[in-house]
Design a protein around this motif. Structure first.
Motif, PDB file in Angstrom:
ATOM      1  N   LEU A  55       0.789  -1.198  -0.006  1.00  0.00           N
ATOM      2  CA  LEU A  55      -0.024  -0.149   0.029  1.00  0.00           C
ATOM      3  C   LEU A  55       0.833   1.263  -0.042  1.00  0.00           C
ATOM      4  O   LEU A  55       0.593   2.138  -0.805  1.00  0.00           O
ATOM      5  CB  LEU A  55      -0.911  -0.269   1.207  1.00  0.00           C
ATOM      6  CG  LEU A  55      -1.921   1.102   1.207  1.00  0.00           C
ATOM      7  CD1 LEU A  55      -2.798   0.938   0.076  1.00  0.00           C
ATOM      8  CD2 LEU A  55      -2.922   1.081   2.686  1.00  0.00           C
ATOM      9  N   ASP A 109       3.951   1.432  -1.277  1.00  0.00           N
ATOM     10  CA  ASP A 109       4.576   1.673  -2.723  1.00  0.00           C
ATOM     11  C   ASP A 109       3.455   2.292  -3.633  1.00  0.00           C
ATOM     12  O   ASP A 109       3.713   2.953  -4.362  1.00  0.00           O
ATOM     13  CB  ASP A 109       5.120   0.405  -3.193  1.00  0.00           C
ATOM     14  CG  ASP A 109       6.185  -0.039  -2.496  1.00  0.00           C
ATOM     15  OD1 ASP A 109       6.794   0.584  -1.825  1.00  0.00           O
ATOM     16  OD2 ASP A 109       6.574  -1.356  -2.427  1.00  0.00           O
ATOM     17  N   ALA A 110       2.217   1.777  -3.493  1.00  0.00           N
ATOM     18  CA  ALA A 110       1.074   2.200  -4.487  1.00  0.00           C
ATOM     19  C   ALA A 110       0.751   3.694  -4.223  1.00  0.00           C
ATOM     20  O   ALA A 110       0.626   4.374  -5.224  1.00  0.00           O
ATOM     21  CB  ALA A 110      -0.254   1.362  -4.205  1.00  0.00           C
ATOM     22  N   GLU A 154       3.850   5.755  -5.948  1.00  0.00           N
ATOM     23  CA  GLU A 154       3.839   5.761  -7.304  1.00  0.00           C
ATOM     24  C   GLU A 154       2.637   6.620  -7.670  1.00  0.00           C
ATOM     25  O   GLU A 154       2.955   7.251  -8.727  1.00  0.00           O
ATOM     26  CB  GLU A 154       3.694   4.300  -7.862  1.00  0.00           C
ATOM     27  CG  GLU A 154       4.685   3.355  -7.641  1.00  0.00           C
ATOM     28  CD  GLU A 154       4.524   1.890  -8.213  1.00  0.00           C
ATOM     29  OE1 GLU A 154       3.566   1.922  -8.796  1.00  0.00           O
ATOM     30  OE2 GLU A 154       5.203   0.995  -7.939  1.00  0.00           O
ATOM     31  N   GLU A 155       1.695   6.570  -7.177  1.00  0.00           N
ATOM     32  CA  GLU A 155       0.641   7.520  -7.541  1.00  0.00           C
ATOM     33  C   GLU A 155       0.982   9.098  -7.269  1.00  0.00           C
ATOM     34  O   GLU A 155       0.790   9.711  -8.091  1.00  0.00           O
ATOM     35  CB  GLU A 155      -0.765   7.382  -7.013  1.00  0.00           C
ATOM     36  CG  GLU A 155      -1.939   7.958  -7.604  1.00  0.00           C
ATOM     37  CD  GLU A 155      -3.316   7.278  -7.333  1.00  0.00           C
ATOM     38  OE1 GLU A 155      -4.248   8.144  -7.565  1.00  0.00           O
ATOM     39  OE2 GLU A 155      -3.257   6.272  -6.813  1.00  0.00           O
ATOM     40  N   THR A 210      -4.855  10.698  -4.726  1.00  0.00           N
ATOM     41  CA  THR A 210      -4.091   9.850  -4.177  1.00  0.00           C
ATOM     42  C   THR A 210      -4.489   9.335  -2.999  1.00  0.00           C
ATOM     43  O   THR A 210      -4.515   7.804  -2.906  1.00  0.00           O
ATOM     44  CB  THR A 210      -2.552  10.237  -3.926  1.00  0.00           C
ATOM     45  OG1 THR A 210      -1.969  10.832  -5.219  1.00  0.00           O
ATOM     46  CG2 THR A 210      -1.467   8.998  -3.800  1.00  0.00           C
ATOM     47  N   ALA A 257      -6.360   5.339  -2.271  1.00  0.00           N
ATOM     48  CA  ALA A 257      -5.805   4.436  -1.186  1.00  0.00           C
ATOM     49  C   ALA A 257      -6.680   4.108  -0.359  1.00  0.00           C
ATOM     50  O   ALA A 257      -6.956   2.932   0.118  1.00  0.00           O
ATOM     51  CB  ALA A 257      -4.385   4.860  -0.543  1.00  0.00           C
ATOM     52  N   SER A 304      -9.536   1.965  -2.004  1.00  0.00           N
ATOM     53  CA  SER A 304      -9.102   0.824  -2.480  1.00  0.00           C
ATOM     54  C   SER A 304      -8.656  -0.279  -1.557  1.00  0.00           C
ATOM     55  O   SER A 304      -9.054  -1.337  -1.694  1.00  0.00           O
ATOM     56  CB  SER A 304      -7.765   0.662  -3.353  1.00  0.00           C
ATOM     57  OG  SER A 304      -6.783   1.285  -2.702  1.00  0.00           O
TER      58      SER A 304
END
Length: 198
Positions: A115, A117-118, A121-122, A168, A172, A175
């Protein structure tokens, strides 16, 4: 666990310092004579002329073979405990997993690093953001995010913060199926050299 250990250590340290300071103050101000009470026979500070560690106390075991190894061992153990405590503070509360509640009342676990890392990146894809670093803290059922953003020289901090929050972090949160994701954001600007014009 770490909070309980911290509170216990601080309480013990506070009690010890309070007792030591009170004992020195009692003897230094000669309060037992002024207020008319006696101190126990083992009390080390009996008057203003007493010292914390006298000559006898400093030299009592100096000639004994076990004295210096014992002192060094106690200091080494104390140093190891203090270093452990310091490292525990520096590594505090990074979440390994996030607990997700599903519709059928079963709990799933999401890898915390995935999570992070996601989100990173975003966030780095947003306009004006050069680099992002995310760390999840808190409890698995109630995570929080610490976000550090490195802004490009042309970036507008208010706009970058709004995009991060609205896009962002909202993605998160949705999701991962979280009701809320409280976040602390630190903004820094990329430093670049000034150009000399001739």
């Amino acid at each position: 666990m770490l909070k309980a250990v911290n509170r216990m250590l601080l309480a013990l340290l506070g009690i010890a310092l309070f007792a030591l300071g009170g004992g020195v103050l009692l003897g230094g101000l000669d309060l037992q004579r002024h207020w008319g009470f006696d101190v126990p026979g083992w009390w080390p500070f009996r008057g203003p002329d007493d010292v914390v560690l006298g000559t006898e106390g400093r030299t009592r075991w100096r000639e004994e073979n076990w004295w210096w190894p014992a002192v060094i061992a106690v200091l080494a153990v104390l140093l190891a405990l203090l270093l452990w405590w310091l490292l525990a503070q520096l590594r505090r509360h990074r979440l390994g997993q996030v607990l997700i509640e599903s519709e059928d009342d079963t709990a799933a676990r999401l890898n915390g690093r995935a999570l992070e890392d996601a989100i990173e990146e975003e966030a780095q894809d947003l306009d004006g953001i050069s680099r992002a670093h995310v760390r999840l803290t808190g409890r698995p059922a109630a995570p929080a995010a610490r976000v550090r953003l490195l802004l490009k020289p042309h970036a507008e901090p208010a706009r970058a913060l709004e995009q991060l929050s609205r896009e962002t972090l909202a993605h998160a949160r949705d999701s991962a199926g979280l009701d809320r994701l409280p976040s602390e954001v630190q903004l820094r600007e990329v430093r670049h050299r000034t150009r000399r014009v001739t």
